[in-house]
Design an enzyme around this catalytic site. Structure first.
Site, PDB file in Angstrom:
ATOM      1  N   GLY A 277       0.813  -1.225   0.000  1.00 27.77           N
ATOM      2  CA  GLY A 277       0.000   0.000   0.000  1.00 27.77           C
ATOM      3  C   GLY A 277       0.846   1.274   0.000  1.00 27.77           C
TER       4      GLY A 277
ATOM      5  N   GLU B  76       0.642   3.394  -5.438  1.00 26.26           N
ATOM      6  CA  GLU B  76      -0.683   3.244  -6.040  1.00 26.26           C
ATOM      7  C   GLU B  76      -0.667   2.109  -7.064  1.00 26.26           C
ATOM      8  OE1 GLU B  76      -3.281   5.437  -5.498  1.00 26.26           O
ATOM      9  OE2 GLU B  76      -2.153   6.735  -4.152  1.00 26.26           O
TER      10      GLU B  76
ATOM     11  N   LYS C 203       4.865  19.529  -7.083  1.00 26.23           N
ATOM     12  CA  LYS C 203       5.374  20.100  -5.829  1.00 26.23           C
ATOM     13  C   LYS C 203       6.502  21.090  -6.110  1.00 26.23           C
ATOM     14  CE  LYS C 203       4.247  15.886  -3.274  1.00 26.23           C
ATOM     15  NZ  LYS C 203       4.798  14.588  -2.889  1.00 26.23           N
TER      16      LYS C 203
END
Ligand SMILES: NC(=O)c1ccc[n+]([C@@H]2O[C@H](COP(=O)([O-])OP(=O)(O)OC[C@H]3O[C@@H](n4cnc5c(N)ncnc54)[C@H](OP(=O)(O)O)[C@@H]3O)[C@@H](O)[C@H]2O)c1
Length: 429
Positions: free
Chosen positions: A183, A186, A201
């Site tokens: 997890g 993705e 970003k």
């Protein structure tokens, strides 16, 4: 003093983290502010919470238009519904806190202009490096300086993959599959491993640092899919490692902006950033180097950034002094215009996979010489087969344009099994 009320839209990782912190920290926040920060409304289409006395809805419009709500926290993500929520909040005269890097990198300047015109507050600390308060650093902490360069590790997933490959000598595919199973990555990992998340970003950080209208398309981007365990072996021989480096650098010709895998000296501070951590190094003209490190994502670290923004905005509301200056696009600073990354000069690492035969090095060296690129070293680790032989050439500091032209010519040679991999070798930050 009267409470300030918050409406939270989107109860995913970040929304639930922020909600838990607001609840656990409510008394301390009231002491810090001098009034209570109250959650008045929440919107989720699927998550149930046990909060009493809080208005709940599945329709975000009911939060935006709720008469008690002073600040709307947009924690939905994406660039469509999130934009509608923020526009709706601004139109309703509500202040906004968002964690949305994608939207703010693409449309932040325009959204800020609208917020200023409507005299509401907007805050977006959580949008870059979740748990690192880098917006506050650039807007307040070192705003008296003049930023010359920023270098960062801004994507935790790709940093986790690279540093696990390095630690275990494993392949990209193996670590990616493992990260997906755990997890950490993705199902569609493109945004992380192809550099697009980091690019959003960097667009925000560069806009904040240089006051320019910078969008993701101004930034050269290259992901980490082509990096192999052998690249780490070669990099180590050169006393370097490999990281996905986000760079914004002021030069006399303009701003150089890139997100790409690069060799970083093992002694550089960025080389010690491992796992899902993020880091930002900022060089100022007067204050020299500062370095910021922490968790780049996660429910609670990002929740802290959201809650801190809520405190900041609540204070502004009670002080009656909306933050009216956009962090983007101060027209006077046009000297920071983004320019092509091909203008930069760097030493380069060139990695080849070849079908071995005599004369290969001479042919490659001939192409480099024809572009006036100085060859620095040739490295070859032992290989089991002559049919797929990896080796590396490093070249002296050269214009990226010349290196690209040389690589393009090299890629036509019939002994190459795949196009050459060219990585810049960064200085010690
Ligand atoms: N995760 C992190 O560590 C992190 C770090 C920094 C920044 N961010 C940013 O924070 C934002 C949220 O990220 P996240 O990780 O929390 O995402 P997430 O876990 O996918 O949560 C988003 C939530 O929004 C809800 N949602 C979507 N459309 C909605 C709608 N129309 N009305 C109401 N709720 C809606 C979704 O639930 P339903 O579909 O069930 O409604 C989901 O629970 C994004 O902008 C992300 O880039 C995240």
């Amino acid at each position: 003093m009267k409470d300030v009320s918050v409406g939270i839209i989107g109860l995913g990782n970040v929304g639930l983290g922020a909600l838990a912190i607001l609840d656990a920290n409510a008394d301390q926040i009231a002491l810090k502010l001098g009034f209570r920060l109250k959650v008045a409304a929440i919107c989720s289409r699927s998550v149930e919470t046990g909060l009493n006395g809080v208005f709940r809805t599945r329709d975000w419009r009911e939060v935006v238009n709720h008469p008690e709500v002073d600040i709307v926290a947009e924690l939905v993500g994406g660039a469509t519904t999130a934009r509608e929520i923020i526009d709706g909040a601004i139109a309703a005269g509500k202040s906004v806190v968002t964690a949305n890097k994608e939207l703010m990198a693409l449309q932040g300047a325009e959204i800020w202009d609208r917020a200023i015109a409507a005299r509401i507050n907007l805050a977006m600390e959580a949008s870059v490096c979740g748990g690192i308060p880098i917006h506050a650093v650039l807007r307040e902490g070192i705003s008296g300086d003049r930023v010359v360069a920023i270098a960062g590790i801004l994507n935790g997933t790709s940093n986790y993959i690279l540093t696990e490959m390095e630690r275990r000598g494993a392949s990209f595919d193996a670590i990616l599959a493992e990260a997906q199973a755990l997890g950490y990555a993705e199902a569609d990992p493109a945004a992380d491993v192809d550099g697009y998340d980091a690019r959003s970003k960097l667009a925000l950080l560069a806009a904040l640092a240089f006051g320019e209208r910078i969008t993701p398309s101004d930034i050269y981007v290259e992901g980490i899919r082509r990096i192999t365990a052998a690249d780490f072996d070669y990099a180590h021989q050169l006393h370097h490692t490999i990281r996905l480096v986000c760079m914004a650098q002021q030069t006399p010709g303009g701003l150089l902006l890139s997100v790409r895998p690069a060799l970083v000296p093992q002694a550089a501070i960025l080389a010690s950033v491992v796992g899902a951590y993020n880091a930002v190094w900022v060089k100022g003209e007067f204050g020299a180097d500062t370095f910021y490190y922490g968790r780049g994502a996660g429910s609670k670290p990002t929740g802290v950034a959201v809650v801190s923004d809520l405190l900041r905005v609540a204070r502004e509301i009670r002080n009656g002094s909306p933050e009216r200056v956009s962090p983007f696009a101060h027209e006077r600073l046009g000297e920071y215009k983004p320019v092509s990354i091909t203008l930069q000069h760097r030493p380069f690492y060139l990695r080849f996979r070849v079908r071995d035969r005599p004369g290969i090095i001479a042919e490659l060296a001939g192409i480099l010489a024809s572009k006036h690129i100085g060859l620095e070293a040739v490295l070859q680790l032992p290989s089991e087969t002559k049919d797929d032989l990896p080796f590396v050439i490093t070249v002296e500091s050269s214009s990226e344009q010349a290196v690209r032209e040389a690589v393009e010519q090299m890629n036509q040679l019939d002994f190459l099994r795949e196009p050459a991999l060219a990585l810049p070798i960064e200085p010690r930050f």
